[in-house]
Every structure is written in C-alpha cells, then in structure tokens.
Design a protein around this motif. Structure first.
Motif, PDB file in Angstrom:
ATOM      1  N   SER A 142      31.301  34.701  51.951  1.00 21.39           N
ATOM      2  CA  SER A 142      30.930  35.577  50.837  1.00 21.39           C
ATOM      3  C   SER A 142      31.158  34.854  49.520  1.00 21.39           C
ATOM      4  O   SER A 142      31.824  33.810  49.476  1.00 21.39           O
TER       5      SER A 142
ATOM      6  N   LYS B 111      32.912  34.626  45.963  1.00 16.18           N
ATOM      7  CA  LYS B 111      34.150  35.119  45.358  1.00 16.18           C
ATOM      8  C   LYS B 111      33.841  36.108  44.231  1.00 16.18           C
ATOM      9  O   LYS B 111      32.861  35.935  43.492  1.00 16.18           O
ATOM     10  N   LYS B 112      34.659  37.108  44.115  1.00 12.81           N
ATOM     11  CA  LYS B 112      34.474  38.140  43.093  1.00 12.81           C
ATOM     12  C   LYS B 112      34.517  37.522  41.699  1.00 12.81           C
ATOM     13  O   LYS B 112      35.390  36.715  41.387  1.00 12.81           O
ATOM     14  N   GLY B 113      33.557  37.901  40.877  1.00 14.08           N
ATOM     15  CA  GLY B 113      33.518  37.444  39.485  1.00 14.08           C
ATOM     16  C   GLY B 113      32.804  36.125  39.263  1.00 14.08           C
ATOM     17  O   GLY B 113      32.675  35.677  38.121  1.00 14.08           O
ATOM     18  N   GLU B 114      32.336  35.485  40.334  1.00 12.90           N
ATOM     19  CA  GLU B 114      31.655  34.197  40.188  1.00 12.90           C
ATOM     20  C   GLU B 114      30.205  34.388  39.724  1.00 12.90           C
ATOM     21  O   GLU B 114      29.532  35.335  40.117  1.00 12.90           O
TER      22      GLU B 114
END
Length: 279
Positions: free
Chosen positions: A70, A72-75
C-alpha cells in the motif's frame, strides 16, 4: 488545467528555485517501473529524477495493491504522462475512408516511489559492473551510423548539418571527462535529425538561425537528449552552462510555449533510442 500546462508548471517551479532539471549529477540508477521493469523515458525520466529517493522503482496505486502493499499515508505521487488514441468521426468528410480519425491525446497517471510504499520488498538487482565513463564509450561505439567527429583548436562544439560532421574541442580542453561526453552527446542528438537518420530537421523544416523558435526547440531537444544519455551512463552533466542567463532563457521559452517541454522530451527520447539502437 490540461496535462501540458500541469507538467510545464512543475518544471517551471523547479527552475524558479535556480535549478535546471536536466543539468544535474546522475549518480543513481535511472527510474523504472517495478512491475514492467521498463525504465522511464522522455519527460517521465525528467520528472521522476526531480525526486530524491534512494530506490529507482515506481508503482501506481493499483500496482502497489496488486503486489500486496500500500501507499504510506500522506505520501504524494509524481505524474507520468502517456499518449492515448481517441477515435473520432468527421461528419464533413467526403468519403467513408476519411470519416474516422484517430487523434493522439496526452494523459497522465500518478506513480509512487517504492520508498513511499509499505509491504513491498525491493528487488535485489545486481549493480552494473561497467564504470560510468566506460558506458559513455559504449554509447559512442554503439551509435552505428554516427557522423564523423573532428577535434579542432576552436573553443566551441557544434554539429554542421550540411556536412553531417561534429566539431569538438580537444578532450583536454574540457574541465572534466564528464563535461566532454555531455557535450558530445548534445551534438550526437542534433545529428540524429539528419535526413539519413530520423530526418527531424527536414520533416519540421528546422530553421537553424540563432534565436529563432526552431533553433530554441532543437537546442532543447539536444539538451534533454544529452541529459538522458548522461542519466544512462550515470555521469554528472551539471557543470555545463548552469548559470542565471542560461536558466532565464529556458524559463522564458517554457512560459511562452506550454507544449515545448513535452515536445522536446519526446523528440529527445526518440534520438536517444536511435543512438542506443533501440529501434
């Protein structure tokens, strides 16, 4: 905002910070797609090398998911462009054969570097055993129908279309071997436009007069083509003409023509493929 404008604005933003995107040290592997294994070419090579990641591998959101990982959050990803063919009907055509037209149009998708993902392992690729300058010589040797190169005492390098010859200062005149090869690659790209190669100059009726629009376009093709070859060899081409006047001249050209960077990158990519015998 259309795709041309989006990509051009991204390049302009970088240039306004004082950087020339195609003048940089190429001390890393050229970017490639993790799934297809194919290296990115043309404008996509330029866009992805603006990033500063340790790994050269990129995936789309869906590819990351297919690989069991997945994002990464905020990328935030990087846009890469591609051409699609749109079939249209011309109601005013005189006959059936002319009614259907196929028009290429530019689209983009977003890719993420492997460093921006989770749950995906990087491949254990063996690094190249060839030294960068050896790759430069390999590029020269592989350009099978290259023009003759003459080394002279003149303090300038240029390609002469009329004679299909390259004039270069002596190798010892350059500040480094990298500067020599980068300059030679620039002239090689010009030479691919000759009628016995890609015939770019005749097809586009290129005006080589200094300062003309055609001259600027052809110069950017050669600039980018040289940068792409330097990227393949992983040599530094950042030492040449990276000054304020040079930067401002290209900023002005890109601001005046939002299709210029896409056009020049595509032509440069074809020139590099020709030089490298990827035809």
């Amino acid at each position: 905002m259309n795709t041309y404008e989006m990509i051009t604005n991204k390049i302009i933003e970088i240039m306004k910070t004082g950087q020339v995107p195609w003048r940089k040290p190429w001390k890393f592997q050229p970017p490639r797609n993790l799934v297809s294994k194919r290296p990115y070419h043309g404008i996509n090579l330029l866009l992805l090398t603006l990033n500063e990641f340790e790994l050269p591998y990129y995936v789309t959101f869906h590819q990351a998911k297919q690989l069991g990982g997945s994002i990464k959050k905020g990328e935030h990803g990087t846009p890469v462009v591609f051409w699609k063919l749109l079939e249209t009907i011309d109601k005013h055509a005189d006959n059936e054969a002319e009614k259907t037209k196929v028009i290429p149009y530019l689209q983009y998708s977003t890719v993420f570097n492997l460093c921006q993902t989770e749950g995906i392992e990087a491949p254990n690729d063996a690094p190249s055993t060839l030294a960068p300058l050896a790759v430069c010589e390999e590029i020269i040797a592989g350009f099978t129908d290259k023009p003759q190169t003459i080394h002279t005492l003149l303090p300038k390098a240029f390609y002469q279309p009329e004679t299909d010859m390259i004039h270069m200062p002596a190798k010892t005149s350059f500040v480094s071997s990298e500067a020599y090869y980068s300059t030679l690659f620039h002239e090689y790209v010009h030479a691919t436009g000759h009628e016995k190669r890609l015939n770019r100059h005749a097809q586009e009726n290129t005006n080589f007069d200094f300062g003309s629009k055609d001259y600027s376009r052809e110069e950017l093709v050669a600039e980018l083509g040289s940068a792409f070859l330097c990227a393949e060899a992983q040599i530094d081409n950042s030492v040449i003409e990276n000054n304020t006047a040079y930067l401002n001249s290209w900023l002005k050209a890109l601001q005046n023509d939002q299709k210029l960077i896409i056009y020049a990158s595509a032509k440069a990519g074809k020139a590099v493929d020709y030089i490298r015998n990827r035809r």
